[in-house]
Write an enzyme that holds these catalytic residues in place. Structure first.
Site, PDB file in Angstrom:
ATOM      1  N   TYR A 130       1.654  -6.662  65.918  1.00 19.18           N
ATOM      2  CA  TYR A 130       0.767  -7.638  66.196  1.00 19.18           C
ATOM      3  C   TYR A 130       0.189  -7.234  67.705  1.00 19.18           C
ATOM      4  O   TYR A 130       0.710  -6.570  68.295  1.00 19.18           O
ATOM      5  CB  TYR A 130       1.658  -8.914  66.746  1.00 19.18           C
ATOM      6  CG  TYR A 130       2.236  -9.710  65.371  1.00 19.18           C
ATOM      7  CD1 TYR A 130       1.165 -10.133  64.732  1.00 19.18           C
ATOM      8  CD2 TYR A 130       3.642  -9.581  64.944  1.00 19.18           C
ATOM      9  CE1 TYR A 130       1.721 -11.115  63.481  1.00 19.18           C
ATOM     10  CE2 TYR A 130       3.960 -10.407  63.868  1.00 19.18           C
ATOM     11  CZ  TYR A 130       2.752 -11.197  63.158  1.00 19.18           C
ATOM     12  OH  TYR A 130       3.353 -11.915  62.045  1.00 19.18           O
TER      13      TYR A 130
ATOM     14  N   LYS B 214      36.517 -16.232  70.718  1.00 18.33           N
ATOM     15  CA  LYS B 214      35.666 -17.134  70.807  1.00 18.33           C
ATOM     16  C   LYS B 214      34.243 -16.656  70.133  1.00 18.33           C
ATOM     17  O   LYS B 214      33.990 -15.278  70.307  1.00 18.33           O
ATOM     18  CB  LYS B 214      35.446 -17.766  72.090  1.00 18.33           C
ATOM     19  CG  LYS B 214      35.233 -16.728  73.419  1.00 18.33           C
ATOM     20  CD  LYS B 214      35.064 -17.025  74.607  1.00 18.33           C
ATOM     21  CE  LYS B 214      34.722 -16.059  75.602  1.00 18.33           C
ATOM     22  NZ  LYS B 214      35.152 -16.512  76.929  1.00 18.33           N
TER      23      LYS B 214
ATOM     24  N   ARG C  96      34.418 -23.687  87.401  1.00 15.06           N
ATOM     25  CA  ARG C  96      33.821 -23.829  86.074  1.00 15.06           C
ATOM     26  C   ARG C  96      34.904 -25.207  85.830  1.00 15.06           C
ATOM     27  O   ARG C  96      34.356 -26.454  85.986  1.00 15.06           O
ATOM     28  CB  ARG C  96      34.225 -22.931  85.190  1.00 15.06           C
ATOM     29  CG  ARG C  96      33.319 -22.911  83.843  1.00 15.06           C
ATOM     30  CD  ARG C  96      33.047 -21.766  83.224  1.00 15.06           C
ATOM     31  NE  ARG C  96      34.452 -21.013  82.860  1.00 15.06           N
ATOM     32  CZ  ARG C  96      34.502 -19.901  82.220  1.00 15.06           C
ATOM     33  NH1 ARG C  96      33.304 -19.335  81.760  1.00 15.06           N
ATOM     34  NH2 ARG C  96      35.543 -19.348  81.740  1.00 15.06           N
TER      35      ARG C  96
ATOM     36  N   HIS D 117      41.093 -18.305  85.772  1.00 14.61           N
ATOM     37  CA  HIS D 117      40.121 -17.470  85.199  1.00 14.61           C
ATOM     38  C   HIS D 117      39.465 -16.865  86.546  1.00 14.61           C
ATOM     39  O   HIS D 117      39.127 -17.369  87.285  1.00 14.61           O
ATOM     40  CB  HIS D 117      39.345 -18.142  84.549  1.00 14.61           C
ATOM     41  CG  HIS D 117      38.242 -16.983  83.556  1.00 14.61           C
ATOM     42  ND1 HIS D 117      38.746 -16.027  82.994  1.00 14.61           N
ATOM     43  CD2 HIS D 117      36.853 -16.879  83.563  1.00 14.61           C
ATOM     44  CE1 HIS D 117      37.798 -15.317  82.281  1.00 14.61           C
ATOM     45  NE2 HIS D 117      36.630 -15.773  82.610  1.00 14.61           N
TER      46      HIS D 117
ATOM     47  N   ASP E 281      11.143 -10.360  61.569  1.00 12.33           N
ATOM     48  CA  ASP E 281      11.933  -9.855  60.465  1.00 12.33           C
ATOM     49  C   ASP E 281      11.699  -8.483  60.530  1.00 12.33           C
ATOM     50  O   ASP E 281      12.349  -7.417  59.641  1.00 12.33           O
ATOM     51  CB  ASP E 281      11.546 -10.406  59.304  1.00 12.33           C
ATOM     52  CG  ASP E 281      11.052 -11.803  59.303  1.00 12.33           C
ATOM     53  OD1 ASP E 281      12.211 -12.558  59.902  1.00 12.33           O
ATOM     54  OD2 ASP E 281      10.133 -12.221  59.310  1.00 12.33           O
TER      55      ASP E 281
ATOM     56  N   CYS F 233       8.619  -7.658  65.125  1.00  9.16           N
ATOM     57  CA  CYS F 233       8.127  -8.867  64.756  1.00  9.16           C
ATOM     58  C   CYS F 233       9.386  -9.935  64.381  1.00  9.16           C
ATOM     59  O   CYS F 233      10.581  -9.434  64.705  1.00  9.16           O
ATOM     60  CB  CYS F 233       7.433  -8.578  63.488  1.00  9.16           C
ATOM     61  SG  CYS F 233       6.139  -7.440  63.523  1.00  9.16           S
TER      62      CYS F 233
ATOM     63  N   ARG G 252      44.820 -12.357  78.585  1.00  7.05           N
ATOM     64  CA  ARG G 252      43.821 -12.884  77.736  1.00  7.05           C
ATOM     65  C   ARG G 252      42.510 -11.784  77.383  1.00  7.05           C
ATOM     66  O   ARG G 252      42.057 -11.453  78.544  1.00  7.05           O
ATOM     67  CB  ARG G 252      43.019 -14.223  78.393  1.00  7.05           C
ATOM     68  CG  ARG G 252      43.828 -15.313  78.327  1.00  7.05           C
ATOM     69  CD  ARG G 252      43.256 -16.621  78.717  1.00  7.05           C
ATOM     70  NE  ARG G 252      42.363 -16.311  79.771  1.00  7.05           N
ATOM     71  CZ  ARG G 252      42.820 -16.488  81.110  1.00  7.05           C
ATOM     72  NH1 ARG G 252      44.002 -17.201  81.471  1.00  7.05           N
ATOM     73  NH2 ARG G 252      41.918 -16.226  82.139  1.00  7.05           N
TER      74      ARG G 252
HETATM   75  C1  LIG Z   1      36.076 -15.399  77.560  1.00 13.17           C
HETATM   76  C2  LIG Z   1      37.094 -15.695  78.439  1.00 13.17           C
HETATM   77  C3  LIG Z   1      38.224 -14.579  78.600  1.00 13.17           C
HETATM   78  C4  LIG Z   1      37.864 -12.965  77.981  1.00 13.17           C
HETATM   79  O1  LIG Z   1      37.373 -12.211  79.002  1.00 13.17           O
HETATM   80  P1  LIG Z   1      36.995 -10.804  78.744  1.00 13.17           P
HETATM   81  O2  LIG Z   1      36.330 -10.432  79.958  1.00 13.17           O
HETATM   82  O3  LIG Z   1      36.158 -10.717  77.629  1.00 13.17           O
HETATM   83  O4  LIG Z   1      38.182 -10.243  78.688  1.00 13.17           O
HETATM   84  C5  LIG Z   1      39.289 -14.869  79.108  1.00 13.17           C
HETATM   85  N1  LIG Z   1      39.484 -16.116  79.646  1.00 13.17           N
HETATM   86  C6  LIG Z   1      38.690 -17.173  79.589  1.00 13.17           C
HETATM   87  C7  LIG Z   1      38.871 -18.421  80.142  1.00 13.17           C
HETATM   88  C8  LIG Z   1      37.359 -17.079  78.906  1.00 13.17           C
HETATM   89  O5  LIG Z   1      36.483 -17.872  78.778  1.00 13.17           O
END
Ligand SMILES: *Cc1c(COP(=O)(O)O)cnc(C)c1O
Length: 388
Positions: A268, A42, A139, A169, A316, A314, A222
């Site tokens: 600046y 992602k 979430r 998660h 850039d 700055c 994941r």
């Molecule tokens: C981003 C995400 C992950 C990856 O998590 P890491 O800590 O980067 O390994 C896994 N599952 C879900 C649902 C996420 O949003």
């Protein structure tokens, strides 16, 4: 030379694809053979480059890809990725036909979503779905077995849906105190056992859990941050049993070098004043590149030496205090190694009071990404063609 992909400013990020494949291989070796890896790509692969990381992770043995939004999955399809892709975030039910067309797997957590999506999928079409369970992240996700069973029932009764996975998660898998993690895991096990049929993919672990908690593996993990060579948190860094390699570095070149006399000002607000004769260099990177003003004072590497950014950053450009007269054109390393010195993503994150995840993500698209393989910068199109 006006080739596509050529750029005219000497600021760039280097992404070492060998590090990505090594990190995937290290994690795979750490996992039992029957546990698959979903590579999380992602947000343009955490700023590293979506298609390049996806190809590399798949070659290294990942079986699935995951992104946050359907737009990201479609971008990967349009760049030629045919592997299965799971969208982790919410998608509108009215867009279900797009997921079917692009063979994208969606995350589902509401019964009403399926009722609405039915109106947008033809009877001969099939949408792949994974059910998300909220076990304490708070979430998205179903929170009860009733909600879960309702979704399972609709999916089972309707040919248009194929329940391919279920997942949750963790909110604290990277913390040394495992109490909350254990609670989440117990809730997930409980809810999975309420299904009348087990789907093909059952997954709960992010990088932290994939490294630390075999009992949370189910049959897929994941993998995000660890694939990029970064620790999920500083507190669990010591628990990582293999050496991860950071894939991301950030470089620029000196475009101007001058000698200041004592009492002269820089940038600046004229807030920086030289304390004696000083060599000041200018590099073409600024806050519009994600090298934000809070990084004033941060050191960069020039000729293998740590040199601080002086004066305000700055939009850039920014200025650095050089150790001596260094030639224009000299490479400056903002993230990564130079001779014996190394500036880690964690060092930048600490300076910014944030986590390493944020650092490559905030380096703007204006900064071109170059890809390294076998220690050399590669033109990815050529490398993919040569591979075939
Ligand atoms: C981003 C995400 C992950 C990856 O998590 P890491 O800590 O980067 O390994 C896994 N599952 C879900 C649902 C996420 O949003």
């Amino acid at each position: 030379m006006e080739e596509q992909g050529y750029f005219y400013r000497d600021t760039w990020a280097e992404v070492d694809l060998d590090c990505i494949s090594e990190n995937v291989a290290l994690v795979k070796k750490h996992l039992p053979q029957n546990v698959g890896v979903i590579a999380v790509v992602k947000a343009n692969a955490y700023g590293h480059g979506d298609v390049q990381v996806a190809e590399t992770a798949l070659t290294a043995g990942a079986v699935y890809l995951a992104v946050a939004f359907m737009d990201e999955a479609m971008a990967l399809r349009n760049k030629g990725i045919s592997a299965p892709i799971l969208v982790l975030g919410a998608t509108r039910p009215t867009d279900a036909h797009v997921a079917v067309k692009y063979k994208i797997t969606l995350t589902i957590f509401q019964e009403e979503w399926l009722q609405e999506a039915k109106k947008h999928i033809q009877t001969n079409e099939r949408l792949l779905i994974h059910i998300k369970v909220d076990t304490g992240m708070g979430r998205i996700g179903v929170r009860s077995t009733d909600e879960l069973r309702a979704i399972e029932r609709i999916a089972a009764e309707d040919e248009r849906f194929h329940l391919e996975g279920i997942y949750t998660h963790f909110a604290t898998a990277d913390e040394l105190d495992t109490t909350y993690f254990e609670e989440q895991l117990a809730r997930f096990e409980n809810i999975v056992s309420a299904l009348s049929e087990r789907p093909k993919y059952i997954h709960s672990s992010n990088s932290a859990a994939a490294i630390r908690f075999p009992k949370a593996y189910f049959n897929t993990v994941r993998l995000g941050i660890a694939m990029y060579g970064l620790t999920p948190s500083l507190e669990m860094e010591k628990e990582i049993p293999f050496p991860l390699r950071e894939a991301f570095s950030l470089k620029s070149r000196l475009v101007h070098v001058k000698k200041l006399q004592k009492g002269e000002k820089v940038s600046y607000g004229a807030t920086y004043e030289s304390t004696g004769e000083e060599w000041i260099g200018t590099i073409p990177i600024g806050y519009a590149d994600g090298w934000i003003r809070r990084l004033q004072g941060q050191e960069v590497l020039v000729d293998g030496k740590r040199s601080p950014i002086v004066g305000r950053i700055c939009m850039d450009q920014c200025m650095i205090l050089l150790p001596y007269d260094v030639p224009v054109g000299t490479t400056v390393t903002l993230i990564g190694g130079q001779t014996e010195q190394f500036i880690s993503v964690n060092e930048i994150a600490e300076k910014l009071d944030t986590i390493n995840y944020e650092v490559p993500c905030i380096i703007a698209n204006r900064v071109p990404r170059l890809y390294k393989k076998g220690g050399e910068i590669v033109d990815l199109k050529n490398y993919l063609l040569n591979d075939k």
